[in-house]
Design a protein around this motif. Structure first.
Motif, PDB file in Angstrom:
ATOM      1  N   SER A   1      24.400   3.447  14.336  1.00  0.00           N
ATOM      2  CA  SER A   1      24.194   2.061  14.730  1.00  0.00           C
ATOM      3  C   SER A   1      25.490   1.443  15.251  1.00  0.00           C
ATOM      4  CB  SER A   1      23.677   1.250  13.542  1.00  0.00           C
ATOM      5  OG  SER A   1      22.312   1.523  13.357  1.00  0.00           O
TER       6      SER A   1
ATOM      7  N   SER B   1      16.613  -2.103  15.578  1.00  0.00           N
ATOM      8  CA  SER B   1      17.335  -0.833  15.400  1.00  0.00           C
ATOM      9  C   SER B   1      16.450   0.362  15.758  1.00  0.00           C
ATOM     10  CB  SER B   1      17.878  -0.704  13.967  1.00  0.00           C
ATOM     11  OG  SER B   1      16.848  -0.428  13.044  1.00  0.00           O
TER      12      SER B   1
ATOM     13  N   GLU C   1      30.492   5.827   6.017  1.00  0.00           N
ATOM     14  CA  GLU C   1      30.463   4.365   6.143  1.00  0.00           C
ATOM     15  C   GLU C   1      30.307   3.768   4.751  1.00  0.00           C
ATOM     16  OE1 GLU C   1      26.803   2.860   8.013  1.00  0.00           O
ATOM     17  OE2 GLU C   1      26.323   4.938   8.468  1.00  0.00           O
TER      18      GLU C   1
ATOM     19  N   LYS D   1       1.824   2.946   3.181  1.00  0.00           N
ATOM     20  CA  LYS D   1       2.826   2.383   4.102  1.00  0.00           C
ATOM     21  C   LYS D   1       4.135   3.164   3.952  1.00  0.00           C
ATOM     22  CE  LYS D   1       5.555  -1.524   5.476  1.00  0.00           C
ATOM     23  NZ  LYS D   1       5.925  -2.907   5.364  1.00  0.00           N
TER      24      LYS D   1
ATOM     25  N   LYS E   1      13.626  -3.832  13.141  1.00  0.00           N
ATOM     26  CA  LYS E   1      12.732  -3.445  14.256  1.00  0.00           C
ATOM     27  C   LYS E   1      13.558  -3.144  15.516  1.00  0.00           C
ATOM     28  CE  LYS E   1       8.792  -3.886  12.144  1.00  0.00           C
ATOM     29  NZ  LYS E   1       8.479  -5.063  11.393  1.00  0.00           N
TER      30      LYS E   1
ATOM     31  N   ALA F   1      13.319  -5.245   3.121  1.00  0.00           N
ATOM     32  CA  ALA F   1      12.479  -4.388   3.982  1.00  0.00           C
ATOM     33  C   ALA F   1      13.095  -2.998   4.121  1.00  0.00           C
ATOM     34  CB  ALA F   1      12.315  -5.036   5.347  1.00  0.00           C
TER      35      ALA F   1
ATOM     36  N   ASN G   1      17.697   8.271   3.412  1.00  0.00           N
ATOM     37  CA  ASN G   1      18.748   8.216   4.425  1.00  0.00           C
ATOM     38  C   ASN G   1      20.102   8.489   3.770  1.00  0.00           C
ATOM     39  OD1 ASN G   1      20.240   7.805   6.723  1.00  0.00           O
ATOM     40  ND2 ASN G   1      19.631   5.672   7.045  1.00  0.00           N
TER      41      ASN G   1
ATOM     42  N   CYS H   1      26.284   6.182  11.332  1.00  0.00           N
ATOM     43  CA  CYS H   1      25.758   7.534  11.044  1.00  0.00           C
ATOM     44  C   CYS H   1      26.281   8.588  12.008  1.00  0.00           C
ATOM     45  CB  CYS H   1      24.235   7.530  11.091  1.00  0.00           C
ATOM     46  SG  CYS H   1      23.513   6.408   9.914  1.00  0.00           S
TER      47      CYS H   1
ATOM     48  N   HIS I   1      18.691  12.591  13.705  1.00  0.00           N
ATOM     49  CA  HIS I   1      19.148  11.718  12.621  1.00  0.00           C
ATOM     50  C   HIS I   1      17.875  11.100  12.030  1.00  0.00           C
ATOM     51  CE1 HIS I   1      20.829   8.548  10.307  1.00  0.00           C
ATOM     52  NE2 HIS I   1      20.411   7.599  11.122  1.00  0.00           N
TER      53      HIS I   1
ATOM     54  N   LYS J   1       9.555   9.012   9.680  1.00  0.00           N
ATOM     55  CA  LYS J   1       8.701   8.500  10.767  1.00  0.00           C
ATOM     56  C   LYS J   1       9.534   8.208  12.015  1.00  0.00           C
ATOM     57  CE  LYS J   1       4.763   6.429  12.231  1.00  0.00           C
ATOM     58  NZ  LYS J   1       4.195   5.332  11.478  1.00  0.00           N
TER      59      LYS J   1
ATOM     60  N   ASP K   1       0.867  -1.175   0.000  1.00  0.00           N
ATOM     61  CA  ASP K   1       0.000   0.000   0.000  1.00  0.00           C
ATOM     62  C   ASP K   1       0.915   1.241   0.000  1.00  0.00           C
ATOM     63  OD1 ASP K   1      -1.614   2.135   0.626  1.00  0.00           O
ATOM     64  OD2 ASP K   1      -2.659   1.134   2.275  1.00  0.00           O
TER      65      ASP K   1
ATOM     66  N   LYS L   1       8.760   9.718  15.753  1.00  0.00           N
ATOM     67  CA  LYS L   1       8.551   8.946  16.987  1.00  0.00           C
ATOM     68  C   LYS L   1       9.388   9.522  18.133  1.00  0.00           C
ATOM     69  CE  LYS L   1       7.162   4.551  15.048  1.00  0.00           C
ATOM     70  NZ  LYS L   1       7.385   3.113  14.965  1.00  0.00           N
TER      71      LYS L   1
HETATM   72  P1  HMG Z   1       8.768  -3.005   7.721  1.00  0.00           P
HETATM   73  O1  HMG Z   1       8.724  -4.358   8.292  1.00  0.00           O
HETATM   74  O2  HMG Z   1       8.638  -2.911   6.266  1.00  0.00           O
HETATM   75  O3  HMG Z   1       7.673  -2.054   8.209  1.00  0.00           O
HETATM   76  O4  HMG Z   1      10.163  -2.350   8.214  1.00  0.00           O
HETATM   77  P2  HMG Z   1       6.479  -2.200   9.261  1.00  0.00           P
HETATM   78  O5  HMG Z   1       5.647  -3.363   8.901  1.00  0.00           O
HETATM   79  O6  HMG Z   1       7.014  -2.113  10.651  1.00  0.00           O
HETATM   80  O7  HMG Z   1       5.711  -0.867   8.925  1.00  0.00           O
HETATM   81  C1  HMG Z   1       6.332   0.373   9.076  1.00  0.00           C
HETATM   82  C2  HMG Z   1       5.250   1.351   9.556  1.00  0.00           C
HETATM   83  O8  HMG Z   1       4.278   1.525   8.516  1.00  0.00           O
HETATM   84  C3  HMG Z   1       4.451   0.861  10.777  1.00  0.00           C
HETATM   85  O9  HMG Z   1       4.202   2.005  11.576  1.00  0.00           O
HETATM   86  C4  HMG Z   1       3.147   0.395  10.178  1.00  0.00           C
HETATM   87  O10 HMG Z   1       2.048   0.431  11.081  1.00  0.00           O
HETATM   88  C5  HMG Z   1       2.970   1.411   9.068  1.00  0.00           C
HETATM   89  P3  HMG Z   1       4.772   2.085  13.081  1.00  0.00           P
HETATM   90  O11 HMG Z   1       4.249   0.926  13.826  1.00  0.00           O
HETATM   91  O12 HMG Z   1       6.302   1.988  12.966  1.00  0.00           O
HETATM   92  O13 HMG Z   1       4.334   3.410  13.562  1.00  0.00           O
HETATM   93  N1  HMG Z   1       2.068   0.998   8.000  1.00  0.00           N
HETATM   94  C6  HMG Z   1       1.170   1.824   7.419  1.00  0.00           C
HETATM   95  N2  HMG Z   1       0.888   3.117   7.636  1.00  0.00           N
HETATM   96  C7  HMG Z   1      -0.079   3.688   6.846  1.00  0.00           C
HETATM   97  N3  HMG Z   1      -0.753   2.991   5.888  1.00  0.00           N
HETATM   98  C8  HMG Z   1      -0.497   1.700   5.654  1.00  0.00           C
HETATM   99  C9  HMG Z   1       0.510   1.047   6.438  1.00  0.00           C
HETATM  100  N4  HMG Z   1       1.013  -0.202   6.449  1.00  0.00           N
HETATM  101  C10 HMG Z   1       1.982  -0.231   7.418  1.00  0.00           C
HETATM  102  N5  HMG Z   1      -1.165   1.039   4.700  1.00  0.00           N
HETATM  103  C11 HMG Z   1      11.867  -0.827   8.866  1.00  0.00           C
HETATM  104  C12 HMG Z   1      10.390  -0.999   8.507  1.00  0.00           C
HETATM  105  C13 HMG Z   1      12.122   0.628   9.213  1.00  0.00           C
HETATM  106  C14 HMG Z   1      12.205  -1.698  10.069  1.00  0.00           C
HETATM  107  C15 HMG Z   1      12.725  -1.233   7.639  1.00  0.00           C
HETATM  108  O14 HMG Z   1      12.464  -0.372   6.565  1.00  0.00           O
HETATM  109  C16 HMG Z   1      14.219  -1.246   7.921  1.00  0.00           C
HETATM  110  O15 HMG Z   1      14.765  -2.236   8.395  1.00  0.00           O
HETATM  111  N6  HMG Z   1      14.963  -0.106   7.613  1.00  0.00           N
HETATM  112  C17 HMG Z   1      16.383   0.001   7.842  1.00  0.00           C
HETATM  113  C18 HMG Z   1      16.736   0.166   9.313  1.00  0.00           C
HETATM  114  C19 HMG Z   1      16.495   1.561   9.847  1.00  0.00           C
HETATM  115  O16 HMG Z   1      16.363   2.528   9.120  1.00  0.00           O
HETATM  116  N7  HMG Z   1      16.506   1.699  11.198  1.00  0.00           N
HETATM  117  C20 HMG Z   1      16.314   2.984  11.829  1.00  0.00           C
HETATM  118  C21 HMG Z   1      16.983   3.054  13.192  1.00  0.00           C
HETATM  119  S1  HMG Z   1      18.710   2.630  13.080  1.00  0.00           S
HETATM  120  C22 HMG Z   1      19.457   4.063  12.417  1.00  0.00           C
HETATM  121  O17 HMG Z   1      18.865   5.088  12.370  1.00  0.00           O
HETATM  122  C23 HMG Z   1      20.856   3.913  11.927  1.00  0.00           C
HETATM  123  C24 HMG Z   1      20.997   3.829  10.402  1.00  0.00           C
HETATM  124  O18 HMG Z   1      20.804   5.102   9.831  1.00  0.00           O
HETATM  125  C25 HMG Z   1      22.367   3.256  10.040  1.00  0.00           C
HETATM  126  C26 HMG Z   1      23.610   3.922  10.608  1.00  0.00           C
HETATM  127  O19 HMG Z   1      23.699   4.351  11.748  1.00  0.00           O
HETATM  128  O20 HMG Z   1      24.600   3.910   9.873  1.00  0.00           O
HETATM  129  C27 HMG Z   1      19.980   2.896   9.799  1.00  0.00           C
END
Ligand code: HMG
Length: 388
Positions: A307, A201, A79, A32, A199, A148, A275, A111, A233, A238, A29, A242
């Motif tokens: 991270s 992270s 990185e 999402k 999740k 993901a 990002n 990061c 960062h 989203k 969707d 949070k």
């Molecule tokens: P996912 O499994 O695709 O997503 O992974 P989900 O199923 O958890 O859904 C995401 C959100 O969309 C949820 O909202 C759903 O409810 C919502 P939340 O519960 O989070 O509030 N959703 C919808 N909303 C509206 N309409 C809809 C709908 N369907 C679902 N129809 C994940 C998401 C971010 C985990 C994935 O993309 C990922 O692994 N990303 C990479 C890791 C990441 O960015 N982590 C962030 C923290 S770590 C960090 O910041 C360091 C980093 O930058 C690296 C570094 O330091 O070098 C990553």
């Protein structure tokens, strides 16, 4: 003496994918990606844009405005390193024609890298107030096609000049740091794409935010209502929302509105670029300066997260006349000039960029935004060229 950010420049490559197209291709969707993740577009780097070329292109945004002879330090946080030994900063130093006496090196902690560079630069300028420092964060976020994390990719660089009596943001003394040896996100040497426990992270990010923000306020005797904005960062917008919700929870109406508005301004660029790892927090800061209409003297909180994991909260005050150093229309134009790729085109560009070009093959760039590009390797030495 005040030390802080005097100049700031953003670069992102000239190709992007629309999140609605990506959602449709991945049978998701679109809301999402647009609402659940909070991303509208994602910049894509082709094989001719790497951490070095993007870092040069970001620094070019202000290099003609500064006295290059005064630059005594150049630190490159990334990185997305292009060499295990030689620093990316040496290529940049040559491209920018900085003096040979400059101290220059690369740093890494996911990061957090650009914040580490900024803090070292702040301390350097405090000791050598007649000198300045350039810090660069430059990265390509890659998780891989149909993963993901794909929706949270992006590419770009932010460069900043750190100086005494800065024109944009004076950094306040003190900070709150917190680290733990964990495995939320990492990239082994053999892999071009990151590995992530997605999740987990996001939980650690919020946990580290709570720890550093609470500690910082305690240390400095500050309340949430004292901040005019908090920047984060932003691996995706989203995530920052949070953290911002945690910051404003239980606050009075005026504080909530103020910090929600400033967050809305700070996420604009990230929602279109994606990002950019090390530079992401500083793209949020730039977005706030361009869209936030904050008066001079405003107190801005900055939350840096890398991270692995390492986080830091610190703050700065906006300097009188900072608006004169910011050019929102130029950044908007850079984003608007990007070419929209189909999902198939993006996949091809993405997968090609994962491979090293054959040694000796001269690459040409069709990037319409960047001045410098990666032209391939010759005798296994990376070549960077200026576009004709
Ligand atoms: P996912 O499994 O695709 O997503 O992974 P989900 O199923 O958890 O859904 C995401 C959100 O969309 C949820 O909202 C759903 O409810 C919502 P939340 O519960 O989070 O509030 N959703 C919808 N909303 C509206 N309409 C809809 C709908 N369907 C679902 N129809 C994940 C998401 C971010 C985990 C994935 O993309 C990922 O692994 N990303 C990479 C890791 C990441 O960015 N982590 C962030 C923290 S770590 C960090 O910041 C360091 C980093 O930058 C690296 C570094 O330091 O070098 C990553």
């Amino acid at each position: 003496m005040q030390v802080g950010i005097d100049q700031i420049g953003l670069f992102t490559p000239d190709k992007y994918v629309d999140m609605v197209d990506l959602a449709n291709a991945r049978k998701q969707d679109p809301n999402k990606f647009l609402v659940g993740i909070g991303q509208r577009e994602m910049s894509v780097a082709d094989i001719t844009q790497d951490a070095v070329s993007m870092g040069i292109n970001a620094t070019l945004k202000f290099i003609d405005k500064i006295d290059k002879n005064k630059v005594g330090l150049l630190i490159f946080g990334t990185e997305s390193s292009i060499d295990q030994s030689k620093s990316a900063s040496l290529f940049v130093k040559t491209a920018l024609k900085l003096k040979p006496e400059v101290r220059t090196f690369e740093v890494k902690e996911a990061c957090f890298g650009l914040t580490a560079a900024l803090m070292m630069a702040r301390d350097f300028v405090r000791v050598h107030p007649e000198q300045t420092a350039i810090v660069i964060g430059s990265d390509i976020a890659r998780y891989g096609v149909n993963t993901a994390g794909e929706v949270t990719q992006g590419a770009g660089s932010v460069a900043m000049l750190i100086k005494a009596d800065p024109s944009i943001l004076a950094l306040n003394n003190g900070h709150s740091a917190y680290s733990e040896d964990i495995n939320d996100f990492w990239r082994p040497n053999y892999s071009r794409t990151a590995l992530v426990d997605g999740k987990y992270s996001t939980q650690v990010y919020l946990d580290f935010f709570k720890k550093t923000y609470t500690d910082y306020k305690k240390q400095k005797g500050l309340k949430t209502s004292d901040f005019d904005a908090i920047t984060y960062h932003l691996p995706f917008t989203k995530m920052g929302m949070k953290a911002n919700n945690i910051a404003i929870e239980g606050q009075d109406q005026a504080t909530m509105i103020k910090l929600e508005r400033s967050f809305a301004a700070a996420k604009q660029l990230s929602s279109r670029v994606g990002n950019i790892y090390t530079a992401s927090l500083y793209m949020s800061l730039l977005s706030l300066l361009e869209n936030g209409e904050l008066p001079a003297g405003s107190l801005i909180g900055l939350f840096s997260y890398g991270s692995g994991a390492m986080a830091e909260f610190y703050s700065g005050k906006l300097v009188e006349g900072y608006e004169k150093q910011i050019d929102p229309t130029a950044d908007q134009a850079m984003l608007d000039r990007r070419k929209k790729l189909t999902v198939k085109q993006y996949e091809d560009v993405f997968n090609t960029a994962l491979l090293d070009p054959e040694d000796g093959l001269e690459l040409t760039s069709d990037d319409e935004v960047g001045t410098w590009y990666f032209a391939g390797t010759k005798d296994h030495i990376r070549q960077y060229r200026v576009k004709e």
